[in-house]
Design a protein around this motif. Sequence first.
Motif, PDB file in Angstrom:
ATOM      1  N   ALA A  29       0.833  -1.204   0.000  1.00  0.00           N
ATOM      2  CA  ALA A  29       0.000   0.000   0.000  1.00  0.00           C
ATOM      3  C   ALA A  29       0.868   1.253   0.000  1.00  0.00           C
ATOM      4  CB  ALA A  29      -0.925  -0.016   1.209  1.00  0.00           C
ATOM      5  N   LEU A  30       1.949   1.239   0.791  1.00  0.00           N
ATOM      6  CA  LEU A  30       2.841   2.397   0.821  1.00  0.00           C
ATOM      7  C   LEU A  30       3.542   2.596  -0.521  1.00  0.00           C
ATOM      8  CD1 LEU A  30       4.408   2.048   4.367  1.00  0.00           C
ATOM      9  CD2 LEU A  30       2.815   3.791   3.586  1.00  0.00           C
ATOM     10  N   THR A  32       2.465   1.765  -3.490  1.00  0.00           N
ATOM     11  CA  THR A  32       1.473   2.262  -4.440  1.00  0.00           C
ATOM     12  C   THR A  32       1.250   3.758  -4.233  1.00  0.00           C
ATOM     13  OG1 THR A  32       0.378   0.125  -4.397  1.00  0.00           O
ATOM     14  CG2 THR A  32      -0.871   1.951  -5.276  1.00  0.00           C
ATOM     15  N   ARG A  33       1.164   4.158  -2.994  1.00  0.00           N
ATOM     16  CA  ARG A  33       0.912   5.566  -2.693  1.00  0.00           C
ATOM     17  C   ARG A  33       2.120   6.430  -3.074  1.00  0.00           C
ATOM     18  NH1 ARG A  33      -1.684   8.004   2.757  1.00  0.00           N
ATOM     19  NH2 ARG A  33      -3.368   8.803   1.510  1.00  0.00           N
ATOM     20  N   VAL A  40      -7.780   5.585  -8.430  1.00  0.00           N
ATOM     21  CA  VAL A  40      -8.631   4.946  -7.449  1.00  0.00           C
ATOM     22  C   VAL A  40      -9.778   4.318  -8.214  1.00  0.00           C
ATOM     23  CG1 VAL A  40     -10.113   5.292  -5.447  1.00  0.00           C
ATOM     24  CG2 VAL A  40      -8.015   6.611  -5.683  1.00  0.00           C
ATOM     25  N   LEU A  47      -7.738  14.774  -4.496  1.00  0.00           N
ATOM     26  CA  LEU A  47      -7.261  15.031  -3.148  1.00  0.00           C
ATOM     27  C   LEU A  47      -7.817  16.362  -2.661  1.00  0.00           C
ATOM     28  CD1 LEU A  47      -3.533  13.989  -3.651  1.00  0.00           C
ATOM     29  CD2 LEU A  47      -5.382  12.639  -2.679  1.00  0.00           C
TER      30      LEU A  47
END
Length: 169
Positions: A29-30, A32-33, A40, A47
């Motif tokens: 997850a990190l 990807t971010r 998404v 954002l």
Amino acid sequence: MKITQSFTSVAYPQANGQTKVVNRIIIQALKTRLQGKGKVYGSEAVLPVEIGKTSSRVESYPDDNDQSRAMELDLVEEKRDRAFIRMEAYRNRVMNSYNKRVRIRDFQVEDLVMKKFNPARNVGKLEARWEGPYKITRRVSTGSFYLEDAQGRLLKRPWTVFNLKKYYA
């Protein structure tokens, strides 16, 4: 003397694999971010920082979006009211269901009652669980009473209706 020393691990072996899996998911997850994909569910993510600037996704909104958004905001209070009505109806149904099973025990001053016996030692299966009779001398509050024994001595504290039952002479 045959003394042997053995060392044990405090780790829980079944959980070791779970920890590795959770760590892998967090790292994915990190990554990807941090890679900045910005997608998404297949579309561009908006954002809070980008709300001030218009992105391509925001620019492609239909023109009547402001009107539909204003109408949704007008209907929010109505939706809350309907949810509150449903919640109150549910609460009333639960209360009525509970109250069907409740036996109301109400005593008056001068009634004779038995009080629950609370010994310091364990009570056997065939020993009495109630003692008395006692006379109610005064009502303190809803469901709480001062008692007096057969010799006319007042008990030190009030007793609740949960610890009393009617005495039938």
